[in-house]
Design a protein around this motif. Structure first.
Motif, PDB file in Angstrom:
ATOM      1  N   PHE A 102      -8.524   2.960 -14.810  1.00  0.00           N
ATOM      2  CA  PHE A 102      -7.240   2.277 -14.630  1.00  0.00           C
ATOM      3  C   PHE A 102      -7.428   0.767 -14.736  1.00  0.00           C
ATOM      4  O   PHE A 102      -8.464   0.242 -14.321  1.00  0.00           O
ATOM      5  N   PRO A 103      -6.401   0.051 -15.242  1.00  0.00           N
ATOM      6  CA  PRO A 103      -6.407  -1.402 -15.055  1.00  0.00           C
ATOM      7  C   PRO A 103      -6.248  -1.700 -13.568  1.00  0.00           C
ATOM      8  O   PRO A 103      -5.507  -1.004 -12.860  1.00  0.00           O
ATOM      9  N   LEU A 104      -6.946  -2.720 -13.096  1.00  0.00           N
ATOM     10  CA  LEU A 104      -6.958  -3.025 -11.675  1.00  0.00           C
ATOM     11  C   LEU A 104      -6.316  -4.378 -11.379  1.00  0.00           C
ATOM     12  O   LEU A 104      -6.421  -5.316 -12.168  1.00  0.00           O
ATOM     13  N   GLY A 105      -5.677  -4.436 -10.221  1.00  0.00           N
ATOM     14  CA  GLY A 105      -5.181  -5.699  -9.689  1.00  0.00           C
ATOM     15  C   GLY A 105      -5.744  -5.916  -8.298  1.00  0.00           C
ATOM     16  O   GLY A 105      -6.261  -4.991  -7.667  1.00  0.00           O
ATOM     17  N   LEU A 106      -5.643  -7.148  -7.829  1.00  0.00           N
ATOM     18  CA  LEU A 106      -6.047  -7.495  -6.471  1.00  0.00           C
ATOM     19  C   LEU A 106      -4.911  -8.304  -5.863  1.00  0.00           C
ATOM     20  O   LEU A 106      -4.461  -9.291  -6.449  1.00  0.00           O
ATOM     21  N   ALA A 107      -4.440  -7.864  -4.692  1.00  0.00           N
ATOM     22  CA  ALA A 107      -3.325  -8.532  -4.011  1.00  0.00           C
ATOM     23  C   ALA A 107      -3.765  -8.818  -2.578  1.00  0.00           C
ATOM     24  O   ALA A 107      -3.773  -7.911  -1.739  1.00  0.00           O
ATOM     25  N   VAL A 130      -5.802  -8.661 -12.872  1.00  0.00           N
ATOM     26  CA  VAL A 130      -4.918  -9.590 -12.173  1.00  0.00           C
ATOM     27  C   VAL A 130      -5.450  -9.799 -10.770  1.00  0.00           C
ATOM     28  O   VAL A 130      -5.811  -8.823 -10.098  1.00  0.00           O
ATOM     29  N   THR A 131      -5.535 -11.044 -10.319  1.00  0.00           N
ATOM     30  CA  THR A 131      -5.839 -11.319  -8.913  1.00  0.00           C
ATOM     31  C   THR A 131      -4.786 -12.287  -8.382  1.00  0.00           C
ATOM     32  O   THR A 131      -4.464 -13.281  -9.024  1.00  0.00           O
ATOM     33  N   LEU A 132      -4.266 -11.961  -7.203  1.00  0.00           N
ATOM     34  CA  LEU A 132      -3.209 -12.780  -6.614  1.00  0.00           C
ATOM     35  C   LEU A 132      -3.477 -13.000  -5.138  1.00  0.00           C
ATOM     36  O   LEU A 132      -3.903 -12.091  -4.426  1.00  0.00           O
ATOM     37  N   SER A 133      -3.192 -14.205  -4.689  1.00  0.00           N
ATOM     38  CA  SER A 133      -3.180 -14.533  -3.272  1.00  0.00           C
ATOM     39  C   SER A 133      -1.734 -14.650  -2.820  1.00  0.00           C
ATOM     40  O   SER A 133      -0.844 -15.046  -3.597  1.00  0.00           O
ATOM     41  N   THR A 134      -1.490 -14.321  -1.557  1.00  0.00           N
ATOM     42  CA  THR A 134      -0.129 -14.513  -1.041  1.00  0.00           C
ATOM     43  C   THR A 134       0.245 -15.991  -0.994  1.00  0.00           C
ATOM     44  O   THR A 134       1.422 -16.319  -0.835  1.00  0.00           O
ATOM     45  N   LEU A 148       4.718  -6.967  -5.826  1.00  0.00           N
ATOM     46  CA  LEU A 148       5.672  -7.038  -6.941  1.00  0.00           C
ATOM     47  C   LEU A 148       5.141  -7.967  -8.033  1.00  0.00           C
ATOM     48  O   LEU A 148       5.248  -7.657  -9.228  1.00  0.00           O
ATOM     49  N   ALA A 149       4.555  -9.080  -7.629  1.00  0.00           N
ATOM     50  CA  ALA A 149       4.006 -10.021  -8.610  1.00  0.00           C
ATOM     51  C   ALA A 149       2.815  -9.414  -9.340  1.00  0.00           C
ATOM     52  O   ALA A 149       2.647  -9.618 -10.556  1.00  0.00           O
ATOM     53  N   ALA A 150       1.990  -8.650  -8.627  1.00  0.00           N
ATOM     54  CA  ALA A 150       0.834  -8.015  -9.271  1.00  0.00           C
ATOM     55  C   ALA A 150       1.291  -7.016 -10.328  1.00  0.00           C
ATOM     56  O   ALA A 150       0.746  -6.974 -11.443  1.00  0.00           O
ATOM     57  N   ALA A 151       2.293  -6.211  -9.991  1.00  0.00           N
ATOM     58  CA  ALA A 151       2.809  -5.238 -10.961  1.00  0.00           C
ATOM     59  C   ALA A 151       3.390  -5.953 -12.180  1.00  0.00           C
ATOM     60  O   ALA A 151       3.155  -5.549 -13.330  1.00  0.00           O
ATOM     61  N   ALA A 159       6.424   1.418  -9.492  1.00  0.00           N
ATOM     62  CA  ALA A 159       6.463   2.864  -9.284  1.00  0.00           C
ATOM     63  C   ALA A 159       5.286   3.592  -9.922  1.00  0.00           C
ATOM     64  O   ALA A 159       4.965   4.718  -9.526  1.00  0.00           O
ATOM     65  N   VAL A 160       4.629   2.963 -10.897  1.00  0.00           N
ATOM     66  CA  VAL A 160       3.466   3.607 -11.526  1.00  0.00           C
ATOM     67  C   VAL A 160       2.164   2.935 -11.102  1.00  0.00           C
ATOM     68  O   VAL A 160       1.135   3.089 -11.751  1.00  0.00           O
ATOM     69  N   CYS A 161       2.223   2.196  -9.997  1.00  0.00           N
ATOM     70  CA  CYS A 161       1.033   1.551  -9.454  1.00  0.00           C
ATOM     71  C   CYS A 161       0.694   2.139  -8.086  1.00  0.00           C
ATOM     72  O   CYS A 161       1.588   2.492  -7.313  1.00  0.00           O
ATOM     73  N   ALA A 162      -0.583   2.247  -7.803  1.00  0.00           N
ATOM     74  CA  ALA A 162      -1.054   2.632  -6.476  1.00  0.00           C
ATOM     75  C   ALA A 162      -1.664   1.410  -5.812  1.00  0.00           C
ATOM     76  O   ALA A 162      -2.294   0.575  -6.473  1.00  0.00           O
ATOM     77  N   ALA A 163      -1.476   1.296  -4.494  1.00  0.00           N
ATOM     78  CA  ALA A 163      -2.037   0.192  -3.722  1.00  0.00           C
ATOM     79  C   ALA A 163      -3.007   0.743  -2.688  1.00  0.00           C
ATOM     80  O   ALA A 163      -2.732   1.760  -2.055  1.00  0.00           O
TER      81      ALA A 163
END
Length: 218
Positions: A102-107, A130-134, A148-151, A159-163
């Protein structure tokens, strides 16, 4: 509708940092002859940098501006991460295992300086698309903004992302964003029952997280 991407939290999921945060911030507050309020630690879990630094300055009473508090504490945390990174066993392997599918993000609620330092020390720079800080969104967790920003940056519907989350505020944030929520409860700082109830999947530790488990979520 299957899961197309996975977004990780950082603190409590990849690194076991809550005790480090508590130690560093308690020590910092004590230098100014102040003490945590009874609910300070719980309240700060998941807060953005302006939120927790404001709490320490305005409510705990550290005689520094929130900006000064943030700089002081973040510099101490970054130094700790450079020299002694508290990786959760199996977390790096889990990131690489899921990243192969899967493509990965970090929130994360951590500041950008700490996100970048953790990924560098852990050898995970480049593992996340994608990496995001609050810090980089209007509101911290439990608001859904960072997820929401990560998606959006992944180019996908939430809806198609898991956290993957551990804390009460993190679980609430991901659920509010509309993601499928995976809980990895922290043994020392467990999430509240109402937050844990929003998880579609709960695992005992990050080493249990597999692509096959992700595929069962939708």
């Amino acid at each position: 509708m299957g899961i197309e991407a996975v977004v990780f939290d950082l603190d409590g999921v990849i690194i076991d940092s809550e005790e480090v945060w508590e130690e560093v911030r308690r020590g910092y507050v004590a230098e100014y002859d102040r003490e945590f309020l009874p609910d300070t630690q719980d309240r700060m879990m998941g807060m953005s940098t302006p939120e927790w630094s404001g709490h320490l300055a305005h409510e705990v009473g550290v005689p520094r501006t929130p900006e000064q508090v943030a700089t002081d504490v973040l510099n101490r945390m970054a130094e700790r991460y450079r020299t002694s990174l508290p990786l959760i066993p199996g977390s790096v392997e889990a990131v690489r295992r899921l990243g192969a599918h899967f493509p990965l993000g970090l929130a994360s609620s951590s500041a950008r300086i700490l996100i970048d330092q953790v990924l560098e020390t852990a050898g995970l720079t480049g593992a996340f698309r994608v990496t995001l800080s609050t810090e980089e969104v209007p509101r911290g967790k439990p608001a859904p903004d960072v997820y929401l920003a990560a998606a959006e940056k992944l180019g996908l519907s939430p809806a198609v992302c898991a956290a993957v989350e551990d804390s009460s505020n993190g679980l609430r944030s991901a659920a509010a964003a509309g993601m499928a929520v995976i809980a990895v409860p922290h043994g020392v700082y467990p999430p509240a029952a109402d937050a844990l109830a929003q998880a579609s999947l709960t695992v005992k530790n990050i080493a249990e997280l597999t692509p096959e488990a992700i595929d069962t979520l939708r």
